[in-house]
Design a protein around this motif. Structure first.
Motif, PDB file in Angstrom:
ATOM      1  N   VAL A 132       0.852  -1.180   0.000  1.00  0.00           N
ATOM      2  CA  VAL A 132       0.000   0.000   0.000  1.00  0.00           C
ATOM      3  C   VAL A 132       0.888   1.231   0.000  1.00  0.00           C
ATOM      4  N   GLU A 133       0.614   2.135  -0.952  1.00  0.00           N
ATOM      5  CA  GLU A 133       1.448   3.325  -1.112  1.00  0.00           C
ATOM      6  C   GLU A 133       0.572   4.496  -1.505  1.00  0.00           C
ATOM      7  N   ILE A 134       0.841   5.661  -0.910  1.00  0.00           N
ATOM      8  CA  ILE A 134       0.134   6.876  -1.272  1.00  0.00           C
ATOM      9  C   ILE A 134       0.919   7.544  -2.388  1.00  0.00           C
ATOM     10  N   LEU A 135       0.289   7.639  -3.572  1.00  0.00           N
ATOM     11  CA  LEU A 135       0.957   8.238  -4.722  1.00  0.00           C
ATOM     12  C   LEU A 135       1.035   9.747  -4.622  1.00  0.00           C
ATOM     13  N   GLY A 136       0.057  10.349  -3.993  1.00  0.00           N
ATOM     14  CA  GLY A 136       0.050  11.796  -3.879  1.00  0.00           C
ATOM     15  C   GLY A 136      -1.231  12.267  -3.236  1.00  0.00           C
ATOM     16  N   THR A 137      -1.322  13.587  -3.036  1.00  0.00           N
ATOM     17  CA  THR A 137      -2.489  14.166  -2.376  1.00  0.00           C
ATOM     18  C   THR A 137      -2.916  15.403  -3.149  1.00  0.00           C
ATOM     19  N   ILE A 138      -4.216  15.518  -3.357  1.00  0.00           N
ATOM     20  CA  ILE A 138      -4.806  16.666  -4.034  1.00  0.00           C
ATOM     21  C   ILE A 138      -5.443  17.558  -2.983  1.00  0.00           C
ATOM     22  N   GLU A 139      -5.071  18.811  -2.992  1.00  0.00           N
ATOM     23  CA  GLU A 139      -5.626  19.774  -2.051  1.00  0.00           C
ATOM     24  C   GLU A 139      -6.726  20.596  -2.724  1.00  0.00           C
ATOM     25  N   PRO A 140      -7.761  21.045  -1.997  1.00  0.00           N
ATOM     26  CA  PRO A 140      -8.013  20.737  -0.575  1.00  0.00           C
ATOM     27  C   PRO A 140      -8.707  19.390  -0.376  1.00  0.00           C
ATOM     28  N   SER A 141      -9.482  18.941  -1.385  1.00  0.00           N
ATOM     29  CA  SER A 141     -10.197  17.676  -1.278  1.00  0.00           C
ATOM     30  C   SER A 141     -10.594  17.237  -2.686  1.00  0.00           C
ATOM     31  N   ILE A 142     -11.100  16.042  -2.770  1.00  0.00           N
ATOM     32  CA  ILE A 142     -11.545  15.493  -4.050  1.00  0.00           C
ATOM     33  C   ILE A 142     -13.053  15.319  -3.991  1.00  0.00           C
ATOM     34  N   VAL A 143     -13.726  15.951  -4.949  1.00  0.00           N
ATOM     35  CA  VAL A 143     -15.181  15.869  -5.021  1.00  0.00           C
ATOM     36  C   VAL A 143     -15.631  14.696  -5.890  1.00  0.00           C
ATOM     37  N   HIS A 153      -5.610   8.088 -18.248  1.00  0.00           N
ATOM     38  CA  HIS A 153      -5.847   9.432 -17.735  1.00  0.00           C
ATOM     39  C   HIS A 153      -6.812   9.363 -16.559  1.00  0.00           C
ATOM     40  N   LEU A 154      -6.602  10.257 -15.619  1.00  0.00           N
ATOM     41  CA  LEU A 154      -7.475  10.385 -14.451  1.00  0.00           C
ATOM     42  C   LEU A 154      -7.892  11.839 -14.336  1.00  0.00           C
ATOM     43  N   VAL A 155      -9.199  12.050 -14.226  1.00  0.00           N
ATOM     44  CA  VAL A 155      -9.757  13.398 -14.053  1.00  0.00           C
ATOM     45  C   VAL A 155     -10.324  13.510 -12.645  1.00  0.00           C
ATOM     46  N   ILE A 156      -9.954  14.577 -11.983  1.00  0.00           N
ATOM     47  CA  ILE A 156     -10.373  14.800 -10.596  1.00  0.00           C
ATOM     48  C   ILE A 156     -10.939  16.209 -10.495  1.00  0.00           C
ATOM     49  N   THR A 157     -12.104  16.321  -9.833  1.00  0.00           N
ATOM     50  CA  THR A 157     -12.623  17.646  -9.476  1.00  0.00           C
ATOM     51  C   THR A 157     -12.358  17.865  -7.991  1.00  0.00           C
ATOM     52  N   THR A 158     -11.859  19.030  -7.671  1.00  0.00           N
ATOM     53  CA  THR A 158     -11.431  19.325  -6.300  1.00  0.00           C
ATOM     54  C   THR A 158     -12.473  20.169  -5.571  1.00  0.00           C
ATOM     55  N   GLY A 159     -12.250  20.313  -4.280  1.00  0.00           N
ATOM     56  CA  GLY A 159     -13.179  21.089  -3.467  1.00  0.00           C
ATOM     57  C   GLY A 159     -13.153  22.561  -3.757  1.00  0.00           C
ATOM     58  N   ASP A 160     -12.103  23.071  -4.422  1.00  0.00           N
ATOM     59  CA  ASP A 160     -12.050  24.494  -4.775  1.00  0.00           C
ATOM     60  C   ASP A 160     -12.453  24.730  -6.220  1.00  0.00           C
ATOM     61  N   ASP A 161     -13.290  23.854  -6.757  1.00  0.00           N
ATOM     62  CA  ASP A 161     -13.901  23.994  -8.082  1.00  0.00           C
ATOM     63  C   ASP A 161     -12.873  23.986  -9.209  1.00  0.00           C
ATOM     64  N   ASN A 162     -11.900  23.133  -9.113  1.00  0.00           N
ATOM     65  CA  ASN A 162     -10.923  22.946 -10.180  1.00  0.00           C
ATOM     66  C   ASN A 162     -11.044  21.542 -10.752  1.00  0.00           C
ATOM     67  N   VAL A 163     -10.613  21.410 -12.008  1.00  0.00           N
ATOM     68  CA  VAL A 163     -10.554  20.107 -12.657  1.00  0.00           C
ATOM     69  C   VAL A 163      -9.091  19.792 -12.927  1.00  0.00           C
ATOM     70  N   VAL A 164      -8.637  18.674 -12.400  1.00  0.00           N
ATOM     71  CA  VAL A 164      -7.236  18.271 -12.524  1.00  0.00           C
ATOM     72  C   VAL A 164      -7.161  17.086 -13.476  1.00  0.00           C
ATOM     73  N   PHE A 165      -6.308  17.219 -14.509  1.00  0.00           N
ATOM     74  CA  PHE A 165      -6.086  16.145 -15.474  1.00  0.00           C
ATOM     75  C   PHE A 165      -4.729  15.525 -15.206  1.00  0.00           C
ATOM     76  N   MET A 166      -4.718  14.217 -15.033  1.00  0.00           N
ATOM     77  CA  MET A 166      -3.481  13.505 -14.726  1.00  0.00           C
ATOM     78  C   MET A 166      -3.332  12.328 -15.679  1.00  0.00           C
ATOM     79  N   SER A 167      -2.076  11.991 -15.964  1.00  0.00           N
ATOM     80  CA  SER A 167      -1.773  10.837 -16.822  1.00  0.00           C
ATOM     81  C   SER A 167      -0.951   9.839 -16.035  1.00  0.00           C
TER      82      SER A 167
END
Length: 1338
Positions: A132-143, A153-167
């Motif tokens: 078990v490994e934590i790859l990283g943390t998205i601030e402030p939270s993940i919605v 690809h991984l798409v994440i929406t955060t608690g501060d109304d941002n969309v994060v695109f990751m590969s």
């Protein structure tokens, strides 16, 4: 027309008090992975793999993967899971607090489990500890979070109304691509303009209609402002398009409205949705990419609305909400399955599966899952739902304490397909509504139906009785039985007979289990229902009114229900009694009986018939493999149906195939490349079988869009026509032939003896005279059952037709046999239809026009009106000009006039002629008519009766009627001799001298006979000399000798030395010249005999010995030349073939300009042929690769002039050209044949030399001949006898039908290569018999 039928169900009840919080699929093993926790009481996350048990496939066995303590969120409570994903042995857990956790499960050797075990049901997998490994943390939270379909690809929406695109990189780590803020300014992209296409206002409504209500069609009546739904919980949802190129984010913009944003995979905003009132969080992008589905809640209904990628609305449909649990629709979610065929609507306690066809949405299934029931996970009010990414109709739905795995398949709920019950009945499920259509009554296109009726609750499955008398609908509350009645050929509205409800305490009415399948038991109205929970359950109910037992649901005894996977209603063609069940191993049984048949594995789609008393089971796997019992019949099958005589299936090549029913091992599947086979039918792309109706000889297909198509395949049509003929239903068979454009010769050819025995029945059933005429006019002397309608039920070799269908099987006299039989029956009837009698006469081969006109002439005596109609009919069938001539040839002027009136002739053309004929006597009239019609022989017969021989002579000479004249005057000697003289002169004028000489000789005109025989050639030298000696007065001796000398010289030039010697000896009395001729022809024995006979010993030396010396010299010279030619040409042939093997390109191209270039390396060799390869040098002549032209040559061979030049080169075979080998081979063949033909002459020469005491010369020529013969035998072995590997050029192979034929000079070259490639028979070399008196050869 397709329903969804359950084919797999597994359930798992968690023993833990910790609720299930997330789930995902391990697609490599079709296993579900669930996550427990965290909760306030148990702040740990546990990952568990659920595997099907081999003994009880409906049960799932848990295996723990990993567990760890969950971090606390910002409020101090336990975190929770936003997304769970598995790929290649690695689990990725996205937490709401912002952590992205990687869980890697390894084997004891440290490798991922994905690479260590297979997909077998019984494999034992041993795992090591999970990392078990934590790859990283998205601030402030993940919605919200969502992986792309390709997991890159991984798409994440955060608690501060941002969309994060990751590969994701190759080592599993995640790297950010872009971060985009979801700002209010994004909504400016949604200012779309609608021009009102499809609206009522933009349609033409008639003149002046728009003037009444003038309004701008681009302005809608109501403009949505994006009003927030009262049930909106503020959730954010993410959905990817199927190709991973775009992603949609459904987000509530604070203070404004809910909006769907579309981004590309690089994080660039592409579009936003237009405002929609009541839009909620539920959203799913169809994998095909054309639609984005969302939820719109209105005051009186809930719609699923669709958006395009540009944000514009594109249709909607209204959900069917559960009437008994309206609170279940308080919150909704959507999920498309991987192949875009099913849309899942997730409600609070159930899941609905929707499909579409012809722009209509059908509710196919409603699965009761129960509410989530976990207050600790309040944010997850809906059951967890996930589709398998590889199995398009396999999904898992999870609540806090239970996991349900269900798999469905698309199936057609059809009625019986065997006569006489094949009404084409099909039932389509649409929620509580059953759309019932009997296609035998009407072709009603979906989404409409012939009848619609509703059941008490959403329908699950439908079954038809095997005789088509009833339909049973399985729904959530029970089973409803409807009677299917038929009024004539029309089906009546289904009538409800009884509804059998399940017991109130039965688990099938709650979330604890479900009913999945229903079937009828053969020859009764007893139905069986397969229910599943942890343990399957098979119950039955008897709907028969005469049943003595109490009406109640009963468990089926003596059935191993633990392994039952499917139940099926047998068709009418299945003679077995009972309901058929299939277990998970593919074993098929009826009740408690032993296995009747077995599939190699469980096959979800099945059909059963009996063949020779044995069960014939057909099954289709999910991969498209079609089986007959355990035998694999075909692959890439998309649909199938079984009738009483055929297995019919479609495949991915858009072909519909028909297989005649037989034993499982005797089934013959037609090949794809048989163009004329009745068992093959091309269909529209994507078409699938709905049902078949053998009685109507039709097949119903449904296209991908949903539209239906009725076809009449040749196999079904011919099978139906053959069946009708065998049943002596000739009227129905005729009408089907007429409707389906089948050659009507099959009515006779299928059963000839039966047809002739039942001609009266045929005439009675066909009835209409026009139809009888149609049948007679189509007759031909060909057996169509051996040509175009070959019976494919007969056993054939290699699954092919016994012989090509274009081979005509002639049946001489067939037409006349049928016409005579029909005429015999028609004449025997009192009420005769003269039209059919005339047609029967005219349709004979050849047409009996005189008989047909005789019928008309007879009617003229009886009824003129009937005669006029009859002559109109016969003129319709035959060319009226031909009829006019035939009527005139019958010497009936009234009939001729009647026929002429039906033609387009000008009366001025025929009336004067007919009037002139009326004035003549009978014989003169008949002569004039026959002379007019060019019936010169009949006209000559009339002239003979008129007894004017001079006119006869002139008429014979004018029309060359010599043979007929000789025949009719054969008993009148004087006239016969005159006609013979005329004929002899005619033959002489035509250069037919031999027959002319014979004619003159028969008249004792030997002078003319001698002249004709002399001109006919040397073959008639005997006849010529005889005629010359028979002349009176006799021919002068000098002229006779001159004639004999002329003939002798001609015979000598023709090399007929024996005949020439005979003339010199018998007619010219020249022994010396006769002996010279005999010696010239190597006839030394005859020469010696003549010298001895005439006591001329001096001629032995001067004549015979000189002839022997001359023959010895010429033969020695000839044999020496042959020997030298063999020594030169045979090695040269071997040398050329060696060069062709070593460097074929240089050899056949004739130069080396391409030596440094890349040349084809697939020049192959073949031991049995001279030329053959797949694709090498000769591709330039096939036109397959590139342009058709020469390879680097600047010489064009495209004209006929150059072709002639090339053919001359080929004929010369000059040294160094590609034609040299062919020329040398032909030269050696000619030499061997010439040597073989001279063996007899050499043998006679050797014999003569020995008789004249010339042994040395005899021995020399004998030895030389033997050497040459041995050389020829060696040459034949070298050139033709060896089976050495020869260079093969051209790629023509065995099948040259599609080979490009070159033109010009290249065509001549191609022909030479093909001639060399063909197998040639070697010349025959006989054995030379040496004279034993000469002793052994030293």
């Amino acid at each position: 027309m397709r329903n969804l039928r359950n084919i797999g169900h597994s359930v798992f009840d968690t023993p833990s008090a910790v609720p299930i919080s997330a789930s995902c699929w391990d697609v490599s093993h079709d296993e579900i992975i669930v996550a427990y926790g965290p909760t306030v009481d148990e702040p740990r996350i546990e990952l568990v793999r659920l595997t099907k048990e081999a003994s009880v496939p409906s049960s799932l066995e848990p295996t723990t993967i990993a567990s760890w303590d969950a971090p606390l969120n910002q409020d101090g409570g336990p975190d929770f899971i936003r997304d769970l994903h598995y790929d290649n042995g690695v689990l990725t857990v996205v937490m709401a607090g912002g952590d992205i956790v990687k869980v890697e499960q390894t084997t004891p050797h440290g490798h991922h489990d994905e690479h260590e075990y297979g997909h077998d049901d019984g494999d034992d997998r041993v795992f090591g500890e999970a990392h078990v490994e934590i790859l990283g943390t998205i601030e402030p939270s993940i919605v919200a979070a969502r992986w792309s379909p390709n997991f890159q690809h991984l798409v994440i929406t955060t608690g501060d109304d941002n969309v994060v695109f990751m590969s994701r990189s190759s080592d599993g780590s995640l790297h950010p691509i872009a971060t985009t803020a979801m700002a209010a300014e994004d909504l400016n992209l949604s200012k779309h303009v609608s021009v009102g296409w499809g609206k009522k206002e933009t349609q033409f409504q008639g003149k002046g209609a728009k003037a009444k209500t003038l309004r701008d069609p681009t302005i809608p009546e109501k403009v949505d402002a994006g009003t927030l739904s009262s049930h909106d919980d503020g959730r954010c949802t993410i959905s990817w398009r199927g190709d991973g190129a775009y992603v949609a984010v459904n987000f509530f913009q604070p203070g404004l409205r809910r909006v769907i944003r579309v981004y590309n995979c690089e994080g660039v905003l592409e579009s936003v949705s237009e405002p929609v009132d009541g839009l909620e969080a539920g959203m799913s992008w169809r994998p095909e990419g054309n639609l984005i589905a969302g939820i719109q809640r209105l005051a009186d209904r809930i719609d699923v609305v669709f958006f395009e990628r540009n944000g514009l609305r594109h249709g909607q449909f209204t959900l069917q909400l559960p009437s008994n649990a309206p609170e279940g629709a308080e919150d909704l979610a959507l999920e498309w399955n991987p192949d875009s065929s099913v849309l899942a609507v997730i409600m609070k306690d159930r899941v609905q599966l929707w499909t579409t066809g012809n722009y209509h949405w059908y509710l196919k299934q409603e699965i009761i899952s129960g509410p989530y029931d976990s207050q600790s996970q309040g944010q997850k009010r809906l059951p967890l739902f996930t589709w398998d990414d590889e199995q398009p109709l396999l999904f898992a739905v999870s609540t806090a304490g239970r996991v349900l795995l269900n798999e469905y398949m698309h199936t057609i709920s059809r009625g019986p397909t065997s006569p006489p019950y094949d009404q084409g009945a099909v039932a389509v499920i649409d929620g509580r509504t059953i759309k019932f259509t009997p296609f035998g009554t009407a072709m009603v296109p979906p989404p409409m139906a012939w009848f619609e009726f509703e059941v008490e609750s959403p329908a699950i499955d439908v079954a038809f009785a095997n005789d088509g008398s009833a339909i049973a609908v399985l729904h959530q509350l029970g089973v409803s039985l409807y009677a299917l009645e038929v009024n004539g050929t029309r089906s009546c509205r289904p009538k409800l007979l009884e509804t059998a409800l399940f017991d109130k305490d039965d688990f099938s009415t709650s979330s604890k289990g479900a009913s999945f399948q229903i079937s009828f038991i053969t020859r009764s109205h007893t139905v069986q229902v397969l229910q599943m929970d942890v343990v399957p359950k098979l119950i039955s109910y008897n709907f028969d009114a005469s049943a003595q037992e109490d009406k109640a649901w009963r468990e089926t005894p003596d059935v191993d229900v633990d392994l039952v996977a499917a139940i099926t209603s047998p068709d009418a063609a299945c003679e077995l009694d009972g309901a058929l069940t299939q277990d998970h191993r593919g074993r098929i049984t009826i009740g408690a009986h032993e296995s009747l048949a077995r599939f190699p594995r469980y096959l979800p789609q099945t059909s059963f018939v009996t063949s020779d008393g044995e069960l014939l089971a057909f099954g289709l796997s999910k991969a498209g493999h079609l089986y007959a019992n355990s035998r694999l019949l075909a692959k890439q099958v998309t649909s199938f149906v079984v009738t009483n005589s055929h297995l019919i299936f479609t495949n991915a090549k858009h072909l519909c195939k028909f297989v005649h029913l037989a034993g499982a091992e005797d089934l013959v599947v037609p090949q794809d490349d048989v163009d004329e086979d009745e068992r093959l039918r091309k269909i529209e792309t994507g078409g699938k079988i709905v049902t078949a109706m053998p009685t109507k000889m039709s097949l119903i297909l449904q296209m991908p869009r949903g539209n239906l198509e009725t076809i009449y395949p040749r196999a079904m049509v011919l099978a139906g026509i053959r069946r009708l003929i065998e049943q002596k239903e000739y009227g129905a068979a005729f009408m089907n032939c007429r409707a389906q454009r089948v050659d009507m010769n099959i009515l006779y050819d299928h059963r000839p003896e039966q047809f002739l025995e039942n001609v009266d029945l045929v005439l009675e059933q066909v009835k209409d005279p026009a139809h009888i005429d149609l049948f007679l006019s189509t007759l031909k002397d060909e057996d169509v059952t051996q040509t175009m309608y070959k019976d494919t039920t007969l056993p054939t070799k290699d699954n092919q037709l016994p012989e090509p269908t274009n081979v005509v099987s002639n049946k001489p006299g067939k037409i006349n046999t049928i016409c005579d039989a029909i005429l015999q029956r028609l004449r025997a009837k009192k009420k005769v239809n003269n039209q059919n009698i005339i047609t029967a006469h005219v349709c004979k081969s050849p047409p009996a026009l005189d008989d047909a006109l005789s019928v008309v002439a007879q009617l003229m005596q009886e009824d003129e009106s009937l005669a006029e109609r009859a002559v109109e009919h016969v003129c319709f069938l035959v060319d009226v000009n031909k009829l006019f001539d035939r009527a005139l040839g019958m010497y009936d002027l009234d009939l001729t006039l009647l026929v002429a009136q039906q033609s387009q002739r000008d009366p001025r053309e025929y009336l004067p002629f007919i009037q002139e004929l009326h004035k003549m006597s009978v014989l003169d009239r008949q002569f004039a008519i026959d002379d007019k019609l060019s019936n010169w022989e009949k006209a000559l017969d009339h002239l003979k009766v008129l007894d004017d021989f001079q006119v006869v002579q002139d008429y014979v000479v004018k029309h060359s009627l010599y043979q007929h004249a000789l025949q009719i005057y054969r008993r009148q000697e004087q006239e016969h001799n005159i006609l013979t003289g005329l004929y002899a002169a005619y033959l002489k004028s035509k250069s037919q001298f031999r027959e002319a000489g014979l004619a003159y000789e028969s008249l004792n005109n030997f002078a003319e006979a001698t002249d004709c025989y002399l001109k006919s050639g040397v073959a008639c030298w005997r006849e010529c000399l005889f005629a010359a000696q028979q002349q009176s007065p006799p021919m002068q001796a000098a002229k006779l000798d001159e004639l004999a000398s002329t003939l002798a010289d001609a015979l000598r030039e023709a090399k007929d030395y024996a005949a020439a010697a005979t003339i010199h000896m018998d007619h010219l009395r020249s022994v010396e010249t006769a002996i010279q001729c005999l010696c010239k022809g190597y006839l030394f024995a005859d020469a010696l005999r003549l010298a001895s006979l005439h006591k001329r010993p001096d001629l032995l030396e001067s004549g015979v010995d000189a002839g022997l010396a001359e023959a010895f010299s010429s033969s020695t010279e000839f044999l020496a030349d042959c020997k030298a030619q063999l020594k030169a040409q045979v090695p040269r042939i071997a040398e050329l073939r060696q060069k062709a093997r070593e460097d074929p390109l240089a050899f056949y191209e004739g130069d080396t300009r391409y030596a440094g270039m890349d040349i084809p390396d697939d020049v192959s060799v073949a031991a049995s042929s001279r030329m053959s390869t797949n694709a090498s040098l000769f591709t330039r002549y096939t036109g397959k690769d590139g342009s058709v032209g020469t390879l680097g040559s600047n010489v064009s061979h495209a004209t006929s002039k150059n072709r002639k030049r090339e053919e001359k080169k080929r004929a010369r075979g000059r040294k160094g050209t590609v034609y040299e080998e062919e020329y040398l081979v032909n030269s050696v063949r000619r030499l061997v044949e010439r040597v073989e033909s001279t063996q007899g002459e050499v043998e006679r020469l050797v014999f003569g030399l020995v008789r004249r005491n010339m042994p040395e010369r005899a021995r020399a020529i004998d030895d030389l001949m033997e050497q040459v013969v041995e050389g020829c035998r060696f040459a034949v072995g070298e050139v033709w006898g060896k089976s050495e590997e020869a260079v093969v050029v051209g790629g023509l192979g065995e099948d040259e039908r599609d080979v490009y034929r070159a033109g010009g000079g290249e065509g001549a070259f191609q022909e030479s290569l093909e001639a060399a490639r063909q197998k040639q028979e070697p010349p025959v070399v006989g054995t030379f018999k040496r004279l034993s008196l000469l002793g052994d050869r030293r």
